[in-house]
Design a protein around this motif. Structure first.
Motif, PDB file in Angstrom:
ATOM      1  N   SER A  60      26.828  20.453   2.012  1.00  0.00           N
ATOM      2  CA  SER A  60      26.663  18.997   1.998  1.00  0.00           C
ATOM      3  C   SER A  60      27.304  18.366   0.769  1.00  0.00           C
ATOM      4  CB  SER A  60      25.187  18.606   2.098  1.00  0.00           C
ATOM      5  OG  SER A  60      24.466  19.053   0.972  1.00  0.00           O
ATOM      6  N   HIS A 112      22.678  15.476  -4.364  1.00  0.00           N
ATOM      7  CA  HIS A 112      23.826  15.164  -3.508  1.00  0.00           C
ATOM      8  C   HIS A 112      23.936  13.668  -3.208  1.00  0.00           C
ATOM      9  CE1 HIS A 112      23.797  19.547  -1.867  1.00  0.00           C
ATOM     10  NE2 HIS A 112      23.802  19.491  -3.172  1.00  0.00           N
ATOM     11  N   VAL A 127      26.047  11.964   5.088  1.00  0.00           N
ATOM     12  CA  VAL A 127      25.786  13.152   4.276  1.00  0.00           C
ATOM     13  C   VAL A 127      25.146  12.786   2.934  1.00  0.00           C
ATOM     14  CG1 VAL A 127      26.916  15.151   3.215  1.00  0.00           C
ATOM     15  CG2 VAL A 127      27.688  14.333   5.399  1.00  0.00           C
ATOM     16  N   ASP A 128      25.208  11.531   2.518  1.00  0.00           N
ATOM     17  CA  ASP A 128      24.706  11.110   1.213  1.00  0.00           C
ATOM     18  C   ASP A 128      23.236  11.482   1.038  1.00  0.00           C
ATOM     19  OD1 ASP A 128      24.825   9.933  -1.305  1.00  0.00           O
ATOM     20  OD2 ASP A 128      24.212   7.967  -0.531  1.00  0.00           O
ATOM     21  N   ILE A 131      31.073  18.302   1.420  1.00  0.00           N
ATOM     22  CA  ILE A 131      31.424  17.295   2.429  1.00  0.00           C
ATOM     23  C   ILE A 131      31.303  15.895   1.844  1.00  0.00           C
ATOM     24  CG2 ILE A 131      30.739  16.282   4.646  1.00  0.00           C
ATOM     25  CD1 ILE A 131      29.871  19.133   5.476  1.00  0.00           C
ATOM     26  N   GLU A 132      30.245  15.653   1.075  1.00  0.00           N
ATOM     27  CA  GLU A 132      30.054  14.330   0.451  1.00  0.00           C
ATOM     28  C   GLU A 132      31.188  14.024  -0.512  1.00  0.00           C
ATOM     29  OE1 GLU A 132      28.250  10.691  -0.631  1.00  0.00           O
ATOM     30  OE2 GLU A 132      27.943  12.003   1.087  1.00  0.00           O
ATOM     31  N   LYS A 162      21.757  14.289   1.573  1.00  0.00           N
ATOM     32  CA  LYS A 162      21.252  15.343   2.459  1.00  0.00           C
ATOM     33  C   LYS A 162      21.393  16.703   1.776  1.00  0.00           C
ATOM     34  CE  LYS A 162      20.419  12.731   6.100  1.00  0.00           C
ATOM     35  NZ  LYS A 162      20.480  11.404   5.606  1.00  0.00           N
ATOM     36  N   GLN A 163      20.486  17.596   2.092  1.00  0.00           N
ATOM     37  CA  GLN A 163      20.481  18.937   1.510  1.00  0.00           C
ATOM     38  C   GLN A 163      20.702  19.961   2.615  1.00  0.00           C
ATOM     39  OE1 GLN A 163      19.927  19.652  -1.833  1.00  0.00           O
ATOM     40  NE2 GLN A 163      19.897  17.463  -2.256  1.00  0.00           N
ATOM     41  N   PHE A 164      21.922  20.447   2.755  1.00  0.00           N
ATOM     42  CA  PHE A 164      22.235  21.539   3.666  1.00  0.00           C
ATOM     43  C   PHE A 164      23.481  22.237   3.149  1.00  0.00           C
ATOM     44  CE2 PHE A 164      24.239  17.759   5.465  1.00  0.00           C
ATOM     45  CZ  PHE A 164      25.527  18.183   5.717  1.00  0.00           C
ATOM     46  N   SER A 168      30.672   9.959   4.928  1.00  0.00           N
ATOM     47  CA  SER A 168      30.179   9.887   3.549  1.00  0.00           C
ATOM     48  C   SER A 168      28.781   9.272   3.482  1.00  0.00           C
ATOM     49  CB  SER A 168      31.158   9.102   2.675  1.00  0.00           C
ATOM     50  OG  SER A 168      31.172   7.742   3.025  1.00  0.00           O
TER      51      SER A 168
END
Length: 141
Positions: free
Chosen positions: A66, A137, A58-59, A69-70, A61-63, A55
């Motif tokens: 994402s 995100h 991925v906080d 997942i977050e 992040k831009q993919f 957590s």
């Protein structure tokens, strides 16, 4: 490499719990309910220890995926806490009373987990626990 330095305690704790799991499994000549509870507790703790760094990593992040997942990692991280607490209560109850029927009557002490699950489902539509911004995100509690 930066993430490895930040989460080395999580990695160490997860490795120790995995070793504990295999020691319990290897010594398991006669399966008992207490050992089964302990193995479940160990595996749930490893999952929780791994969800936390996911957590954080991925906080913001831009993919692709994402946001999912977050959101999922924070959802499961919050949901695991009352499940682990419930299993600890099951372990203590069984250690004291040695009665599986007593534990089943109490729904395995999972009332807080059920309440948390309901609130986390509501959280998807109306943020009670946390929100994750759909554009950036970023997590916010």
């Amino acid at each position: 490499m930066k993430n490895l330095e930040l989460f080395q305690l999580n990695i160490f704790a997860a490795l120790m719990l995995i070793i504990l799991y295999f020691v319990i499994r290897q010594k398991l000549s006669v399966p008992t309910y207490r050992r089964t509870i302990m193995t479940h507790l160990t595996l749930l703790s490893v999952i929780g220890i791994l969800m936390e760094p996911i957590s954080w990593i991925v906080d913001g992040k831009q993919f692709f995926l994402s946001f999912a997942i977050e959101y999922a990692s924070n959802f499961f991280l919050l949901f695991l806490a009352p499940i682990i607490a419930g299993f600890l209560m099951v372990y203590v109850d069984y250690y004291i009373f040695k009665d599986r029927k007593r534990i089943r009557k109490r729904l395995f002490y999972m009332y807080p987990a059920l309440m948390t699950l309901i609130l986390l489902i509501i959280n998807v539509f109306y943020p009670l626990y946390f929100s994750v911004d759909t554009l950036t995100h970023y997590f916010s509690s």
